[in-house]
Design an enzyme around this catalytic site. Structure first.
Site, PDB file in Angstrom:
ATOM      1  N   TRP A 160      35.719  42.232  -1.481  1.00 17.86           N
ATOM      2  CA  TRP A 160      36.004  41.279  -0.392  1.00 17.86           C
ATOM      3  C   TRP A 160      37.375  40.630  -0.548  1.00 17.86           C
ATOM      4  CZ3 TRP A 160      37.060  37.004  -3.050  1.00 17.86           C
ATOM      5  CH2 TRP A 160      36.437  36.844  -4.302  1.00 17.86           C
ATOM      6  N   ASN A 161      38.004  40.750  -1.726  1.00 15.04           N
ATOM      7  CA  ASN A 161      39.174  39.879  -1.936  1.00 15.04           C
ATOM      8  C   ASN A 161      40.435  40.360  -1.222  1.00 15.04           C
ATOM      9  OD1 ASN A 161      39.534  41.960  -3.791  1.00 15.04           O
ATOM     10  ND2 ASN A 161      40.522  40.636  -5.299  1.00 15.04           N
ATOM     11  N   ARG A 169      44.472  51.302   0.767  1.00 13.36           N
ATOM     12  CA  ARG A 169      44.940  51.960  -0.462  1.00 13.36           C
ATOM     13  C   ARG A 169      44.097  53.193  -0.795  1.00 13.36           C
ATOM     14  NH1 ARG A 169      45.781  47.857  -5.429  1.00 13.36           N
ATOM     15  NH2 ARG A 169      43.725  48.548  -6.062  1.00 13.36           N
ATOM     16  N   LYS A 184      32.636  51.955   2.457  1.00 11.69           N
ATOM     17  CA  LYS A 184      31.624  50.903   2.396  1.00 11.69           C
ATOM     18  C   LYS A 184      32.316  49.608   1.983  1.00 11.69           C
ATOM     19  CE  LYS A 184      29.279  48.775  -0.304  1.00 11.69           C
ATOM     20  NZ  LYS A 184      29.457  47.486   0.366  1.00 11.69           N
ATOM     21  N   PRO A 185      32.638  48.766   2.960  1.00 14.87           N
ATOM     22  CA  PRO A 185      33.318  47.521   2.622  1.00 14.87           C
ATOM     23  C   PRO A 185      32.331  46.501   2.045  1.00 14.87           C
ATOM     24  CG  PRO A 185      32.932  47.639   4.987  1.00 14.87           C
ATOM     25  CD  PRO A 185      32.391  48.914   4.403  1.00 14.87           C
ATOM     26  N   ALA A 186      32.855  45.443   1.448  1.00 14.86           N
ATOM     27  CA  ALA A 186      31.993  44.374   0.930  1.00 14.86           C
ATOM     28  C   ALA A 186      31.314  43.676   2.104  1.00 14.86           C
ATOM     29  CB  ALA A 186      32.830  43.380   0.145  1.00 14.86           C
ATOM     30  N   GLY A 238      36.301  47.079  -7.566  1.00 17.07           N
ATOM     31  CA  GLY A 238      35.367  45.955  -7.685  1.00 17.07           C
ATOM     32  C   GLY A 238      35.248  45.541  -9.136  1.00 17.07           C
ATOM     33  N   GLU A 260      38.985  51.060  -9.936  1.00 17.77           N
ATOM     34  CA  GLU A 260      39.913  49.921 -10.022  1.00 17.77           C
ATOM     35  C   GLU A 260      39.046  48.697 -10.287  1.00 17.77           C
ATOM     36  OE1 GLU A 260      43.142  50.022  -9.918  1.00 17.77           O
ATOM     37  OE2 GLU A 260      43.510  52.043  -9.185  1.00 17.77           O
ATOM     38  N   LEU A 261      39.036  48.235 -11.530  1.00 17.40           N
ATOM     39  CA  LEU A 261      38.034  47.240 -11.926  1.00 17.40           C
ATOM     40  C   LEU A 261      38.670  45.880 -12.235  1.00 17.40           C
ATOM     41  CD1 LEU A 261      35.895  49.707 -14.070  1.00 17.40           C
ATOM     42  CD2 LEU A 261      35.712  49.197 -11.634  1.00 17.40           C
ATOM     43  N   SER A 451      52.412  44.401  -7.119  1.00 20.07           N
ATOM     44  CA  SER A 451      51.799  45.375  -6.210  1.00 20.07           C
ATOM     45  C   SER A 451      52.833  45.953  -5.248  1.00 20.07           C
ATOM     46  CB  SER A 451      50.705  44.701  -5.380  1.00 20.07           C
ATOM     47  OG  SER A 451      49.779  44.090  -6.232  1.00 20.07           O
ATOM     48  N   GLU A 468      46.035  54.065  -8.065  1.00 18.91           N
ATOM     49  CA  GLU A 468      46.163  54.115  -6.606  1.00 18.91           C
ATOM     50  C   GLU A 468      47.604  53.812  -6.236  1.00 18.91           C
ATOM     51  OE1 GLU A 468      43.093  51.375  -5.142  1.00 18.91           O
ATOM     52  OE2 GLU A 468      41.846  53.131  -4.805  1.00 18.91           O
TER      53      GLU A 468
HETATM   54  P1  NAD Z   1      31.718  43.726  -6.815  1.00 20.39           P
HETATM   55  O1  NAD Z   1      31.778  44.704  -7.920  1.00 20.39           O
HETATM   56  O2  NAD Z   1      30.594  42.750  -6.812  1.00 20.39           O
HETATM   57  O3  NAD Z   1      31.627  44.469  -5.405  1.00 20.39           O
HETATM   58  C1  NAD Z   1      32.593  45.430  -5.029  1.00 20.39           C
HETATM   59  C2  NAD Z   1      31.968  46.359  -4.007  1.00 20.39           C
HETATM   60  O4  NAD Z   1      30.913  47.069  -4.625  1.00 20.39           O
HETATM   61  C3  NAD Z   1      31.364  45.672  -2.794  1.00 20.39           C
HETATM   62  O5  NAD Z   1      31.595  46.469  -1.666  1.00 20.39           O
HETATM   63  C4  NAD Z   1      29.887  45.636  -3.128  1.00 20.39           C
HETATM   64  O6  NAD Z   1      29.068  45.590  -1.997  1.00 20.39           O
HETATM   65  C5  NAD Z   1      29.732  46.957  -3.845  1.00 20.39           C
HETATM   66  N1  NAD Z   1      28.588  47.052  -4.733  1.00 20.39           N
HETATM   67  C6  NAD Z   1      27.959  46.080  -5.420  1.00 20.39           C
HETATM   68  N2  NAD Z   1      26.947  46.616  -6.142  1.00 20.39           N
HETATM   69  C7  NAD Z   1      26.943  47.938  -5.896  1.00 20.39           C
HETATM   70  C8  NAD Z   1      26.144  49.028  -6.353  1.00 20.39           C
HETATM   71  N3  NAD Z   1      25.147  48.871  -7.213  1.00 20.39           N
HETATM   72  N4  NAD Z   1      26.452  50.257  -5.895  1.00 20.39           N
HETATM   73  C9  NAD Z   1      27.459  50.449  -5.030  1.00 20.39           C
HETATM   74  N5  NAD Z   1      28.248  49.465  -4.582  1.00 20.39           N
HETATM   75  C10 NAD Z   1      27.990  48.222  -5.011  1.00 20.39           C
HETATM   76  O7  NAD Z   1      33.124  43.023  -6.780  1.00 20.39           O
HETATM   77  P2  NAD Z   1      33.632  41.880  -5.805  1.00 20.39           P
HETATM   78  O8  NAD Z   1      33.019  40.604  -6.239  1.00 20.39           O
HETATM   79  O9  NAD Z   1      33.485  42.302  -4.391  1.00 20.39           O
HETATM   80  O10 NAD Z   1      35.204  41.893  -6.103  1.00 20.39           O
HETATM   81  C11 NAD Z   1      35.764  41.229  -7.158  1.00 20.39           C
HETATM   82  C12 NAD Z   1      36.020  42.153  -8.323  1.00 20.39           C
HETATM   83  O11 NAD Z   1      36.838  43.238  -7.901  1.00 20.39           O
HETATM   84  C13 NAD Z   1      36.778  41.486  -9.438  1.00 20.39           C
HETATM   85  O12 NAD Z   1      36.239  41.877 -10.676  1.00 20.39           O
HETATM   86  C14 NAD Z   1      38.189  42.035  -9.268  1.00 20.39           C
HETATM   87  O13 NAD Z   1      38.973  42.008 -10.429  1.00 20.39           O
HETATM   88  C15 NAD Z   1      37.922  43.408  -8.801  1.00 20.39           C
HETATM   89  N6  NAD Z   1      39.081  43.952  -8.108  1.00 20.39           N
HETATM   90  C16 NAD Z   1      39.804  44.922  -8.732  1.00 20.39           C
HETATM   91  C17 NAD Z   1      40.936  45.434  -8.121  1.00 20.39           C
HETATM   92  C18 NAD Z   1      41.743  46.507  -8.772  1.00 20.39           C
HETATM   93  O14 NAD Z   1      42.543  47.120  -8.075  1.00 20.39           O
HETATM   94  N7  NAD Z   1      41.601  46.767 -10.061  1.00 20.39           N
HETATM   95  C19 NAD Z   1      41.323  44.954  -6.864  1.00 20.39           C
HETATM   96  C20 NAD Z   1      40.564  43.964  -6.262  1.00 20.39           C
HETATM   97  C21 NAD Z   1      39.434  43.473  -6.901  1.00 20.39           C
END
Ligand code: NAD
Length: 487
Positions: A160-161, A169, A184-186, A238, A260-261, A451, A468
């Site tokens: 979502w951020n 990307r 699949k967006p947040a 995520g 990308e974590l 970035s 990416e």
């Molecule tokens: P999140 O991991 O909770 O969710 C990310 C996505 O995954 C969402 O679309 C969510 O619905 C989905 N998701 C959740 N559980 C799932 C499952 N079991 N199976 C499949 N999909 C699932 O993360 P968030 O809270 O949305 O975003 C914040 C995190 O993302 C932070 O840790 C941040 O550092 C990371 N992030 C990383 C980058 C990068 O490029 N490295 C960029 C942006 C955000």
């Protein structure tokens, strides 16, 4: 999709797409509520995809695949280029939409739209430059010809951020490579994804090439798609926790993964740094998106000689920021995404304060409506506090004092993450020498922002796998095929 009255009037009705987007058709529905994080009020309600919808999306991506991969690169490129133009043309509406559903300040949202659009422009250009290889075997036995082929159907999961940029990307390089995708967006920020898909449709993306699903059951839907042998790629952005789960799931059918974590970026300021430049960089690295960025500076390591001046300068800047709803043009620090996010920040700050840290500004959540946490600076933070190990994902800057270069390097590397790091020093040789020893995928030297669509974005250690953007980003969506040729 239904809209709250406040939201319906916001912008171009052309961007009001209607629910799931599968095979070029919009399917309205309900079940996922989108909230305005500055009030907690309902903004919109969108469709909640079930497992059958995911199967239909894979069918649609599969039906479109052969034609899309055979579409000449120039044509794919021109569609991406039109998508870039449309995003640019609708930049203000998209920025407002992002500010509404994500909460980030309009200036950040505008920056995000520009950044997102650039991925379409960059990959429109890269689509026509996919190259192969020709070599002779050392033994002279035959010739080695290497082609790059589209990897196949890709699942793209975004956080979502950065609701526009993270989708762009992934979609940009995937389509440039010749893949069809399911995004699949947040569920916190689906509206931006749907608006982008609507513009993609207008840009001429053929039905089924891009499909979009919102769901309250991301695990169930993703696992079902990963089990389908037609799906060959998972590109996830995520948290590290969810990334680990998905890697395990993808292992069952050996699906290629790009991850990308999370991050835990150190921001190192040496005594010889330009203080004003370091403070400018610190504000960008910390406060872009109110701290809700994977590259956000999470730990400020400041050398003893400049420490007090840095803390005073950072405190003054953080204190002066105007807090408010993202869509208010005056706002510099918007709300956090959810109440849970505020609770997490509060826990980390409270634990640090209890362990001896001192807040020079901020330090506790705001109690008005919405999910607000004020810009906060902490000094005298113990180096082993949980705030030094976990992603804060909010407007909190913990500052730690260090003496020697070796100590800064040791502290910076003391984390499971390795996404981004920052160094401020007037001595470039010193900065490069220290930089070489920092375990990170990306390093900003005298810069608070790294970035760029033309640069490889990604992390080492538990911050991810693959990159990416840049010239290599497209290869994440391709497989090399080797032809052993005799003639
Ligand atoms: P999140 O991991 O909770 O969710 C990310 C996505 O995954 C969402 O679309 C969510 O619905 C989905 N998701 C959740 N559980 C799932 C499952 N079991 N199976 C499949 N999909 C699932 O993360 P968030 O809270 O949305 O975003 C914040 C995190 O993302 C932070 O840790 C941040 O550092 C990371 N992030 C990383 C980058 C990068 O490029 N490295 C960029 C942006 C955000």
């Amino acid at each position: 999709m239904t809209f709250h009255a406040k939201f319906s009037g916001y912008a171009d009705p052309a961007l009001h797409a209607a629910g799931l987007y599968i095979g070029g058709k919009w399917q309205s529905g309900s079940g996922i509520t989108v909230l305005d994080p500055s009030t907690g009020n309902l903004l919109a309600e969108v469709a909640d995809a079930a497992i059958e919808d995911a199967q239909r999306a894979v069918d649609a991506a599969d039906a479109a695949a052969a034609r899309w991969r055979a579409t000449p690169a120039r044509q794919r490129s021109e569609i991406l280029r039109r998508w870039y133009q449309l995003l640019t043309q609708h930049a203000e509406e998209l920025a407002t939409l992002i500010a509404l559903e994500n909460g980030k300040a309009l200036a950040d949202a505008r920056g995000e739209v520009a950044y997102a659009a650039e991925f379409f422009r960059w990959y429109a250009e890269e689509a026509t430059r996919i190259s192969g290889e020709f070599r002779h075997t050392p033994s002279g036995s035959h010739n080695i010809l290497v082609d790059h082929e589209p990897i196949g159907i890709a699942i793209l999961i975004t956080p979502w951020n950065f609701p526009a940029a993270m989708a762009a990307r992934k979609i940009g390089p995937a389509l440039a490579a010749g893949c069809t995708v399911i995004l699949k967006p947040a569920s916190e920020t689906p509206l931006t994804a749907y608006a982008m898909a609507r513009l993609g449709e207008e840009a001429g993306v053929p039905p089924g090439v891009v499909n979009v699903l919102t769901t309250s059951n991301p695990g169930g839907i993703t696992n079902a798609m990963l089990a389908d042998p037609r799906v060959r790629k998972l590109s996830f952005t995520g948290s590290t926790g969810v990334g680990r789960l998905l890697l395990a799931e993808a292992a069952k059918s050996v699906v290629s993964c790009s991850m990308e974590l999370g991050g835990n970026a150190p921001f190192i300021v040496f005594d010889d740094a330009d203080l004003e430049a370091a403070l400018d960089g610190a504000m960008i690295a910390k406060m872009r998106n109110a701290g809700e960025a994977c590259t956000a500076a999470n730990r400020f390591y400041v050398q003893a000689g400049i420490h007090d001046a840095f803390v005073a300068g950072l405190t003054a800047r953080m204190k002066s920021l105007k807090i408010g709803p993202g869509y208010d043009p005056e706002t510099q620090c918007g709300p956090m995404i959810t109440q849970n996010a505020v609770r997490k920040i509060d826990r980390l700050v409270s634990e640090a304060l209890a362990a001896g840290a001192r807040a020079t500004t901020g330090g506790k959540p705001l109690t008005e409506n919405g999910y607000f946490y004020p810009p906060t600076v902490l000094e005298n933070v113990p180096v082993n506090a949980s705030i030094a190990r976990e992603e804060i994902f909010g407007p909190v800057a913990p500052v730690y004092k260090f003496e020697s270069d070796d100590e800064a390097i040791r502290l910076a590397n003391n984390t499971e993450y390795g996404l981004a790091a920052y160094i401020y020093s007037r001595d470039l040789k010193r900065a490069m020498k220290v930089g070489k020893r920092i375990e990170t995928g990306m390093l900003g030297i005298n810069r608070g922002l790294m970035s760029d669509p033309a640069a490889p974005f990604g992390g080492v250690k538990q911050s991810g796998l693959g990159r990416e953007g840049g010239v290599t980003g497209i290869l994440e969506f391709m497989e090399p095929k080797y032809y052993a040729v005799d003639y």
